[in-house]
Design a protein around this motif. Structure first.
Motif, short mmCIF file in Angstrom:
data_model
loop_
_atom_site.label_atom_id
_atom_site.label_comp_id
_atom_site.label_asym_id
_atom_site.label_seq_id
_atom_site.Cartn_x
_atom_site.Cartn_y
_atom_site.Cartn_z
N ALA A 1 36.64 34.37 40.38
CA ALA A 1 36.32 33.16 41.14
C ALA A 1 34.84 33.10 41.48
O ALA A 1 34.10 34.07 41.31
CB ALA A 1 37.14 33.11 42.43
N ILE A 2 34.42 31.94 42.00
CA ILE A 2 33.09 31.79 42.58
C ILE A 2 33.13 32.41 43.99
O ILE A 2 34.17 32.87 44.44
CB ILE A 2 32.66 30.32 42.64
CG1 ILE A 2 33.59 29.50 43.56
CG2 ILE A 2 32.63 29.72 41.24
CD1 ILE A 2 33.11 28.08 43.82
N ASP B 1 53.11 39.51 25.38
CA ASP B 1 52.10 39.03 24.44
C ASP B 1 50.82 38.62 25.17
O ASP B 1 49.72 38.75 24.63
CB ASP B 1 52.63 37.82 23.66
CG ASP B 1 53.82 38.19 22.78
OD1 ASP B 1 53.85 39.32 22.27
OD2 ASP B 1 54.72 37.35 22.63
N VAL B 2 50.97 38.10 26.39
CA VAL B 2 49.82 37.69 27.20
C VAL B 2 50.00 38.26 28.60
O VAL B 2 51.07 38.15 29.20
CB VAL B 2 49.69 36.15 27.29
CG1 VAL B 2 48.47 35.77 28.14
CG2 VAL B 2 49.58 35.53 25.90
N VAL B 3 48.94 38.88 29.13
CA VAL B 3 48.96 39.44 30.48
C VAL B 3 47.88 38.73 31.30
O VAL B 3 46.73 38.63 30.87
CB VAL B 3 48.70 40.96 30.47
CG1 VAL B 3 48.53 41.50 31.89
CG2 VAL B 3 49.84 41.67 29.76
N VAL B 4 48.26 38.25 32.46
CA VAL B 4 47.32 37.62 33.39
C VAL B 4 47.12 38.57 34.56
O VAL B 4 48.07 38.93 35.25
CB VAL B 4 47.85 36.26 33.90
CG1 VAL B 4 46.85 35.66 34.90
CG2 VAL B 4 48.10 35.31 32.74
N THR B 5 45.87 38.98 34.77
CA THR B 5 45.55 39.86 35.89
C THR B 5 44.41 39.23 36.68
O THR B 5 43.86 38.20 36.28
CB THR B 5 45.18 41.26 35.41
OG1 THR B 5 45.11 42.16 36.53
CG2 THR B 5 43.85 41.29 34.68
N GLU B 6 44.07 39.80 37.83
CA GLU B 6 42.99 39.25 38.64
C GLU B 6 42.12 40.37 39.18
O GLU B 6 42.54 41.53 39.24
CB GLU B 6 43.54 38.42 39.80
CG GLU B 6 44.31 39.23 40.81
CD GLU B 6 44.54 38.51 42.14
OE1 GLU B 6 43.77 37.59 42.46
OE2 GLU B 6 45.49 38.88 42.84
N ALA B 7 40.93 40.01 39.58
CA ALA B 7 40.02 40.93 40.26
C ALA B 7 39.55 40.24 41.53
O ALA B 7 39.31 39.04 41.55
CB ALA B 7 38.83 41.27 39.36
N GLY B 8 39.41 40.99 42.61
CA GLY B 8 39.23 40.41 43.93
C GLY B 8 37.92 39.67 44.15
O GLY B 8 36.90 39.94 43.53
N PHE B 9 37.98 38.72 45.08
CA PHE B 9 36.85 37.92 45.54
C PHE B 9 36.09 37.29 44.36
O PHE B 9 36.68 36.96 43.35
CB PHE B 9 35.94 38.74 46.45
CG PHE B 9 36.58 39.04 47.78
CD1 PHE B 9 36.98 38.01 48.62
CD2 PHE B 9 36.79 40.34 48.20
CE1 PHE B 9 37.58 38.28 49.85
CE2 PHE B 9 37.39 40.62 49.42
CZ PHE B 9 37.78 39.58 50.25
N GLY B 10 34.77 37.09 44.52
CA GLY B 10 34.01 36.40 43.49
C GLY B 10 33.72 37.27 42.28
O GLY B 10 33.89 38.49 42.30
N ALA B 11 33.25 36.62 41.21
CA ALA B 11 32.96 37.35 39.98
C ALA B 11 31.83 38.34 40.15
O ALA B 11 31.71 39.31 39.39
CB ALA B 11 32.60 36.36 38.87
#
Length: 556
Positions: A61-62, A293-303
């Motif tokens: 994210a921003i 086939d597709v994995v959606v992951t996230e990383a915290g706070f902004g990029a």
């Protein structure tokens, strides 16, 4: 509008065995925690190690407002939408911390019609992973102080103990304390400190370890103190590793739950990205990649925080490589970065929005420095005007960035179909050529300055005298080849939360440096960043209760 918990309670959950079937996980591979959550067995994780990996999508994210911008919500809705497009998909997310849950930001189960469930369980005790991590960390601290009390054969300098106690709650009064008060039998009097559990090195190790053997090796390398000669003392020296591993034995097995639309979600580990590396466990991500086939992951706070650490720490350590990156942006966050107060973000303000757009541009440019393909997800709120949304879309075109409107909060997977199509198109084109920001051989200062200048946009870096000394010592100890983990405010690209938008002509200040030798990185604390948050004047805890029927109420 119904609350998140009301929406979650209306969902007819599938039994966890039925959710697992979608990933072709046999029932005997599940270790159930009730009907709707389970851990994946160690034997099954070993069995699937040789399978082909799927495609990896990172959601970042921003710079956000203090309320957060729906990154987890977008991740969940995107996975639901990709599943609607007929793909075998799995989420790989972090577990929530109790700190923000009872503080200001809320939980981390998503929101609206894009949630993982059971949301009450996930946001509170879940399967006990965080309690195990807290206990393992505090056992280590107890063993250290007991060693000093019982004769101190290792010659530990009580003035140079670096491991801190922890709890998974915001409690500013515990940041700096004195222990050992009372009689001689109550231990040596010394200054001590608490951090929130998600900021501990044990949590970082938990999330980066490949298996139990790797976990134990990493725990053993933890530097807990220095002796009177200035040499490091480790958890292995204190004979703490076996007992810590015993506390973590069940916790290191990833947890399987589901979304409101029954998409499988592996949720495991949860370091904050502003004070730690901000990614879910390697074990969860790797398992998901071998099951879908597709994995959606996230990383915290902004990029500038989570994504940079996902790339430069997690990918560096594991060989993972994202096939696409989704950058979440919101009208309200861009207006906040344009100088609008939090209380006024619901009002249309195109000029403030335009003023905040350079923040979005900075994040797009930063992600491209890693060679990844970027899709901007414009996370729509019901207060956004058509003109404001148009302004963001035009800006994305000017930046040469793919984009899509996301309405997953209000519509679930159906509201994320355009985003799913944009992401799948990027994956199919296969244009990502991922690379790291800096090389292992660079010095610690060169790594810090690479992140500060290339990602934050700083003109330079200044160091406290204490940070200078520690950096020099770490290079002499042979730890200069490790990546750096920057602890920094999430609200600004700089280390000053008041510098919003796209700040220029600033320096960052490295106040403190310490090694996380077991995790495999060096932490640089910038500005006034705290590793034990405090509660706001009116915490979310005020609204949480249990009704006469035993239901939790007020949980978002």
């Amino acid at each position: 509008m119904k609350s998140d918990i009301e929406i979650a309670r209306e969902c007819k959950l599938r039994r966890i065995q039925n959710v697992a079937e979608e990933l072709e996980v046999p029932e005997e591979a599940l270790l159930p925690y009730g009907h709707y959550k389970a851990k994946l067995s160690e034997a099954f994780l070993k069995e699937i190690e040789a399978r082909r990996k799927g495609r990896l999508v990172l959601v970042t994210a921003i710079n956000p407002t203090p309320a957060g911008e729906g990154k987890t919500t977008t991740s969940i809705g995107l996975a639901d939408a990709i599943r609607k497009r007929g793909k075998k998909v799995c989420l790989a997310l972090r577990e929530p911390s109790l700190g923000p849950c009872f503080g200001i930001k809320g939980g981390a189960a998503g929101g609206g019609y894009a949630q993982v469930v059971p949301m009450e369980d996930l946001n509170l005790h879940f399967t006990g992973d965080f309690h195990a991590i807290t206990s393992a960390n505090n056992l280590l601290c107890a063993l250290l102080d007991n060693h000093i009390q019982q004769g101190n054969e290792l010659g530990i300098d009580p003035r140079n103990v670096v491991v801190k106690r922890c709890e998974d709650m915001n409690d500013r009064a515990l940041r700096n304390i004195v222990i050992g008060l009372g009689s001689k039998a109550d231990g040596m009097v010394r200054e001590d400190h608490f951090v929130i559990s998600v900021a501990t090195e044990v949590m970082a190790i938990f999330c980066l370890a490949k298996d139990m053997q790797d976990l134990k090796e990493r725990l053993g390398k933890m530097i807990v103190a220095y002796d009177f000669a200035g040499k490091p003392v480790t958890a292995e020296d204190l004979h703490a590793v076996g007992a810590m591993a015993a506390l973590l034995k069940d916790a290191i097995q990833p947890n399987l739950i589901q979304t409101l639309e029954h998409t499988p979600a592996i949720v495991h580990g949860g370091p904050f990205a502003n004070i730690a590396h901000g990614c879910n466990s390697v074990r969860a991500t790797e398992a998901a990649l071998r099951l879908a086939d597709v994995v959606v992951t996230e990383a915290g706070f902004g990029a500038d925080l989570g994504a940079e650490k996902f790339f430069d720490i997690k990918c560096r350590k594991t060989g993972l490589s994202p096939d696409a990156v989704v950058l979440v942006a919101t009208v309200r966050a861009l207006k906040y970065n344009g100088g609008v107060a939090k209380a006024d973000l619901k009002e249309e303000n195109v000029e403030a929005l335009k003023k905040g757009l350079p923040n979005l541009g900075a994040h797009i440019g930063n992600l491209k420095k890693f060679g990844v393909s970027v899709v901007v997800a414009i996370n729509r709120f019901d207060t956004d005007s058509a003109e404001e949304l148009r302004v963001i879309e035009d800006f994305c075109r000017e930046q040469g960035a793919s984009f899509a409107l996301s309405e997953v909060f209000a519509k679930g997977g159906e509201g994320g179909l355009d985003l799913a199509d944009a992401v799948l198109s990027v994956i199919e084109q296969g244009e990502s050529a991922f690379h790291l920001l800096y090389e292992d051989a660079a010095s610690l200062k060169e790594k810090i300055e690479a992140v500060a200048k290339e990602i934050y946009g700083a003109k330079g870096v200044s160091y406290s005298a204490a940070a200078e000394r520690v950096l020099q010592n770490l290079e002499q100890m042979g730890l200069g080849n490790l990546p750096v983990c920057m602890a920094k405010s999430q609200y600004s690209l700089s280390d000053d939360p008041k510098k919003l938008g796209r700040p220029t002509d600033f320096e960052i200040t490295v106040r403190e440096v310490y090694p996380s030798a077991g995790a495999g990185f060096v932490v640089a604390v910038l500005g006034n960043m705290m590793t034990m948050p405090g509660l706001p004047k009116r915490p979310a805890a005020f609204d949480i209760d249990v009704d006469e029927d035993g239901n939790i109420v007020g949980l978002f």
